[in-house]
Write an enzyme that holds these catalytic residues in place. Structure first.
Site, PDB file in Angstrom:
ATOM      1  CB  CYS A   9      -2.661   0.875   8.421  1.00 50.86           C
ATOM      2  SG  CYS A   9      -1.394   0.484   7.427  1.00 50.86           S
TER       3      CYS A   9
ATOM      4  CG  HIS B 200      -2.122  -0.658   1.222  1.00 54.00           C
ATOM      5  ND1 HIS B 200      -2.499  -1.470   2.516  1.00 54.00           N
ATOM      6  CD2 HIS B 200      -2.828  -0.914   0.324  1.00 54.00           C
ATOM      7  CE1 HIS B 200      -3.919  -1.900   1.981  1.00 54.00           C
ATOM      8  NE2 HIS B 200      -4.213  -1.664   0.671  1.00 54.00           N
TER       9      HIS B 200
HETATM   10  N1  ARG Z   1      -3.865  -7.003   6.520  1.00 50.87           N
HETATM   11  C1  ARG Z   1      -4.218  -5.829   6.006  1.00 50.87           C
HETATM   12  C2  ARG Z   1      -4.320  -5.979   4.368  1.00 50.87           C
HETATM   13  O1  ARG Z   1      -3.355  -6.487   3.970  1.00 50.87           O
HETATM   14  C3  ARG Z   1      -3.473  -4.787   6.175  1.00 50.87           C
HETATM   15  C4  ARG Z   1      -4.019  -3.271   5.671  1.00 50.87           C
HETATM   16  C5  ARG Z   1      -2.958  -2.207   6.160  1.00 50.87           C
HETATM   17  N2  ARG Z   1      -3.423  -0.962   5.855  1.00 50.87           N
HETATM   18  C6  ARG Z   1      -2.764   0.081   5.273  1.00 50.87           C
HETATM   19  N3  ARG Z   1      -3.448   1.415   5.189  1.00 50.87           N
HETATM   20  N4  ARG Z   1      -1.686  -0.091   4.539  1.00 50.87           N
HETATM   21  O2  ARG Z   1      -4.947  -5.466   3.587  1.00 50.87           O
END
Ligand code: ARG
Length: 303
Positions: free
Chosen positions: A293, A199
């Protein structure tokens, strides 16, 4: 007049005053410039049902035990910190069966009260999109139902002049175009190439105005060149700080909340006159997330 382009516009490049032009580029800030915080409005989701039962990023290992109670304690500290700093924190109810719902940043993107809903790539998280959209709708916000995949502020980061948008693993370029049309702001597509930084908010953080910090190694060569052009004075993270999720940070213009293990990055921020505040979110790191996150910013119209 400093910072003003000479008029009439010169016909010959030789006589053009480039220093005036350069003054328009993102300024470098130094420790001597006082920093002002702006009070923020955040949305968070308590990790009551947090666990790692599936793996959709390289950080998630369902074989590794997760201490949900500790995750809640660490998350509560983050929430308390935001309140102490003077920010407003709203909560969305966590839902059983949606362990990743704690990562509120993914739930939407909100700019000037306009809510751009999320549409998740993975089936495991699909139900989170409508849950977050309902939260906003029930509070009177109009919500744009997205046509293309976008994972909210996980991949959209808002600076003063641009919306920076990540693709490569989750959100798709069509979703970036959709966001640009919706917000009427320039959306800059950036390609992520390292699956650990899946991300945009794991590879880059907006600090203040058009100031950012990022990990150049997480981007394609072209996207890295774009970042160098837009942000010549950016704080660059060393790999060790990126690996502990140092870029998964939240700034209010003065305080920068980031994982406490990112000590090198904290020092660089201090040199810029920012105030880094380290947090321990080890349990939530097992799901591939940290400070940013867990934090969705609700940006209101300027008053
Ligand atoms: N386990 C989640 C995923 O892989 C983690 C998300 C993390 N959030 C972020 N804003 N990067 O989607």
């Amino acid at each position: 007049m400093p910072g003003t382009l000479p008029l009439p516009f010169p016909l010959s490049f030789d006589s053009f005053d480039w220093s005036a032009m350069n003054a328009l580029a993102t300024p470098q800030r130094s420790g001597s410039v006082p920093r002002t915080m702006r009070r923020r409005h955040y949305l968070m989701c308590r990790p009551s049902y947090f666990e790692v039962t599936y793996s959709i990023n390289p950080w998630m290992d369902p074989a590794k035990p997760v201490d949900t109670e500790l995750a809640v304690t660490q998350w509560e500290r983050l929430r308390a910190l935001y309140l102490e700093l003077g920010h407003r924190v709203d909560l969305i109810d966590p839902m059983p069966g949606l362990p990743d719902m704690v990562y509120a940043a993914n739930g939407a993107t909100v700019v000037e009260d306009k809510v751009f809903g999320a549409r998740f790539r993975n089936a495991e998280r699909a139900a989170e999109g409508p849950a977050y959209s309902d939260w906003f709708r029930s509070r009177g916000f109009a919500v744009h139902e997205p046509e293309h995949i976008n994972e909210g502020e996980g991949d959209f980061l808002v600076t003063e002049s641009w919306i920076l948008a990540g693709c490569g693993f989750r959100s798709v370029p069509e979703g970036h175009a959709e966001a640009q049309e919706f917000f009427g702001r320039p959306v800059i597509s950036l390609e992520l190439t390292d699956p650990r930084y899946y991300h945009l908010d794991t590879a880059l953080a907006a600090l203040d105005g058009d100031e950012v910090m990022y990990n150049p190694e997480a981007f394609s060569p072209g996207s890295r060149a774009v970042l160098e052009r837009l942000f010549p004075g950016a704080v660059l993270a060393d790999p060790v700080d990126a690996e502990v999720f140092g870029l998964n940070a939240v700034s209010d213009g003065r305080h920068v909340v980031l994982p406490e293990a990112a000590t090198g990055l904290a020092a660089k921020l201090r040199e810029r006159g920012l105030e880094p505040i380290g947090m321990e979110l080890s349990e939530l790191l097992k799901g591939g997330g940290s400070v940013k996150c867990c934090t969705l910013e609700v940006r209101h119209c300027a008053v």
